[in-house]
Structure formats: C-alpha cells, structure tokens
Motif scaffolding. Structure first.
Motif, PDB file in Angstrom:
ATOM      1  N   ALA A  36       0.833  -1.203   0.000  1.00  0.00           N
ATOM      2  CA  ALA A  36       0.000   0.000   0.000  1.00  0.00           C
ATOM      3  C   ALA A  36       0.869   1.255   0.000  1.00  0.00           C
ATOM      4  O   ALA A  36       0.585   2.214  -0.728  1.00  0.00           O
ATOM      5  N   LEU A  37       1.921   1.250   0.786  1.00  0.00           N
ATOM      6  CA  LEU A  37       2.817   2.409   0.837  1.00  0.00           C
ATOM      7  C   LEU A  37       3.518   2.615  -0.499  1.00  0.00           C
ATOM      8  O   LEU A  37       3.552   3.732  -1.026  1.00  0.00           O
ATOM      9  N   ALA A  38       4.041   1.550  -1.068  1.00  0.00           N
ATOM     10  CA  ALA A  38       4.735   1.654  -2.353  1.00  0.00           C
ATOM     11  C   ALA A  38       3.776   2.041  -3.469  1.00  0.00           C
ATOM     12  O   ALA A  38       4.175   2.711  -4.430  1.00  0.00           O
ATOM     13  N   GLY A  39       2.524   1.663  -3.364  1.00  0.00           N
ATOM     14  CA  GLY A  39       1.547   2.005  -4.383  1.00  0.00           C
ATOM     15  C   GLY A  39       1.160   3.471  -4.390  1.00  0.00           C
ATOM     16  O   GLY A  39       0.709   3.990  -5.401  1.00  0.00           O
ATOM     17  N   HIS A  40       1.344   4.146  -3.261  1.00  0.00           N
ATOM     18  CA  HIS A  40       0.965   5.554  -3.173  1.00  0.00           C
ATOM     19  C   HIS A  40       2.150   6.513  -3.284  1.00  0.00           C
ATOM     20  O   HIS A  40       1.955   7.721  -3.291  1.00  0.00           O
ATOM     21  N   VAL A  41       3.339   6.001  -3.377  1.00  0.00           N
ATOM     22  CA  VAL A  41       4.530   6.842  -3.483  1.00  0.00           C
ATOM     23  C   VAL A  41       4.789   7.155  -4.953  1.00  0.00           C
ATOM     24  O   VAL A  41       4.572   6.318  -5.826  1.00  0.00           O
ATOM     25  N   GLN A  42       5.245   8.354  -5.208  1.00  0.00           N
ATOM     26  CA  GLN A  42       5.590   8.710  -6.584  1.00  0.00           C
ATOM     27  C   GLN A  42       6.776   7.867  -7.037  1.00  0.00           C
ATOM     28  O   GLN A  42       7.667   7.548  -6.253  1.00  0.00           O
ATOM     29  N   ALA A  43       6.796   7.530  -8.304  1.00  0.00           N
ATOM     30  CA  ALA A  43       7.831   6.642  -8.841  1.00  0.00           C
ATOM     31  C   ALA A  43       9.224   7.221  -8.651  1.00  0.00           C
ATOM     32  O   ALA A  43      10.171   6.493  -8.343  1.00  0.00           O
ATOM     33  N   SER A  44       9.380   8.507  -8.790  1.00  0.00           N
ATOM     34  CA  SER A  44      10.709   9.110  -8.652  1.00  0.00           C
ATOM     35  C   SER A  44      11.217   9.009  -7.212  1.00  0.00           C
ATOM     36  O   SER A  44      12.402   8.763  -6.980  1.00  0.00           O
ATOM     37  N   ALA A  45      10.339   9.176  -6.233  1.00  0.00           N
ATOM     38  CA  ALA A  45      10.744   9.062  -4.829  1.00  0.00           C
ATOM     39  C   ALA A  45      11.152   7.629  -4.506  1.00  0.00           C
ATOM     40  O   ALA A  45      12.127   7.399  -3.785  1.00  0.00           O
ATOM     41  N   LEU A  46      10.415   6.673  -5.033  1.00  0.00           N
ATOM     42  CA  LEU A  46      10.739   5.264  -4.804  1.00  0.00           C
ATOM     43  C   LEU A  46      12.072   4.916  -5.460  1.00  0.00           C
ATOM     44  O   LEU A  46      12.898   4.225  -4.868  1.00  0.00           O
ATOM     45  N   HIS A  47      12.283   5.412  -6.661  1.00  0.00           N
ATOM     46  CA  HIS A  47      13.547   5.171  -7.360  1.00  0.00           C
ATOM     47  C   HIS A  47      14.713   5.790  -6.603  1.00  0.00           C
ATOM     48  O   HIS A  47      15.756   5.158  -6.441  1.00  0.00           O
ATOM     49  N   ASP A  48      14.545   7.013  -6.130  1.00  0.00           N
ATOM     50  CA  ASP A  48      15.622   7.689  -5.399  1.00  0.00           C
ATOM     51  C   ASP A  48      15.957   6.955  -4.102  1.00  0.00           C
ATOM     52  O   ASP A  48      17.128   6.826  -3.740  1.00  0.00           O
ATOM     53  N   ALA A  49      14.944   6.446  -3.414  1.00  0.00           N
ATOM     54  CA  ALA A  49      15.188   5.701  -2.176  1.00  0.00           C
ATOM     55  C   ALA A  49      15.957   4.416  -2.463  1.00  0.00           C
ATOM     56  O   ALA A  49      16.913   4.075  -1.766  1.00  0.00           O
ATOM     57  N   ALA A  50      15.558   3.693  -3.512  1.00  0.00           N
ATOM     58  CA  ALA A  50      16.268   2.467  -3.875  1.00  0.00           C
ATOM     59  C   ALA A  50      17.697   2.781  -4.308  1.00  0.00           C
ATOM     60  O   ALA A  50      18.631   2.042  -3.981  1.00  0.00           O
ATOM     61  N   HIS A  51      17.879   3.872  -5.004  1.00  0.00           N
ATOM     62  CA  HIS A  51      19.208   4.293  -5.457  1.00  0.00           C
ATOM     63  C   HIS A  51      20.106   4.590  -4.262  1.00  0.00           C
ATOM     64  O   HIS A  51      21.272   4.172  -4.217  1.00  0.00           O
ATOM     65  N   ASP A  52      19.582   5.300  -3.272  1.00  0.00           N
ATOM     66  CA  ASP A  52      20.361   5.631  -2.084  1.00  0.00           C
ATOM     67  C   ASP A  52      20.718   4.385  -1.282  1.00  0.00           C
ATOM     68  O   ASP A  52      21.822   4.277  -0.742  1.00  0.00           O
ATOM     69  N   VAL A  53      19.799   3.434  -1.207  1.00  0.00           N
ATOM     70  CA  VAL A  53      20.077   2.189  -0.482  1.00  0.00           C
ATOM     71  C   VAL A  53      21.185   1.408  -1.183  1.00  0.00           C
ATOM     72  O   VAL A  53      22.077   0.861  -0.541  1.00  0.00           O
ATOM     73  N   ARG A  54      21.172   1.379  -2.491  1.00  0.00           N
ATOM     74  CA  ARG A  54      22.219   0.669  -3.227  1.00  0.00           C
ATOM     75  C   ARG A  54      23.581   1.279  -2.938  1.00  0.00           C
ATOM     76  O   ARG A  54      24.561   0.575  -2.713  1.00  0.00           O
ATOM     77  N   HIS A  55      23.664   2.605  -2.926  1.00  0.00           N
ATOM     78  CA  HIS A  55      24.931   3.261  -2.628  1.00  0.00           C
ATOM     79  C   HIS A  55      25.359   3.008  -1.171  1.00  0.00           C
ATOM     80  O   HIS A  55      26.538   2.785  -0.914  1.00  0.00           O
ATOM     81  N   ALA A  56      24.401   3.051  -0.254  1.00  0.00           N
ATOM     82  CA  ALA A  56      24.711   2.863   1.161  1.00  0.00           C
ATOM     83  C   ALA A  56      25.241   1.449   1.441  1.00  0.00           C
ATOM     84  O   ALA A  56      26.056   1.267   2.342  1.00  0.00           O
ATOM     85  N   THR A  57      24.761   0.463   0.688  1.00  0.00           N
ATOM     86  CA  THR A  57      25.203  -0.905   0.914  1.00  0.00           C
ATOM     87  C   THR A  57      26.418  -1.293   0.068  1.00  0.00           C
ATOM     88  O   THR A  57      26.899  -2.403   0.166  1.00  0.00           O
TER      89      THR A  57
END
Length: 56
Positions: A30-51
């Motif tokens: 439900a949370l992922a369905g209501h988030v804008q695609a760019s925000a979700l992409h940016d969060a995944a991008h930051d997690v990849r860099h952090a790990t």
C-alpha cells in the motif's frame, strides 16, 4: 495435558506470525503504491549506494 497446551500455544504463535507477515506485506504494498515513482527510485538508489553496490 501439558502436550495439548504446548501444541495450542505453538499453533497460535504460528497463526500470529502469519497474520503479522501478511499485514506487514500489505502495508508495504500500500505504501509503495501511493509513493511517486521518482521518490521510490531515489530511495532504492540511495540504499544501493549505502550498501556498497554500484548502480552506474
């Protein structure tokens, strides 16, 4: 009598775990369905860099 109590308690814990996992999964969907695609992409991008995974 002790065996029946332990079996009932184990079954109840298993059901509670399944209900919690389902609620958590539905909440994430439900949370992922209501988030804008760019925000979700940016969060995944930051997690990849952090790990430490390169992404570009």
């Amino acid at each position: 009598m002790t065996t029946q109590t332990q079996t009932a308690s184990t079954a109840r814990a298993g059901i509670l775990s399944a209900v919690f996992a389902a609620a958590l999964g539905l909440g994430i969907i439900a949370l992922a369905g209501h988030v804008q695609a760019s925000a979700l992409h940016d969060a995944a991008h930051d997690v990849r860099h952090a790990t430490g995974f390169p992404c570009h």
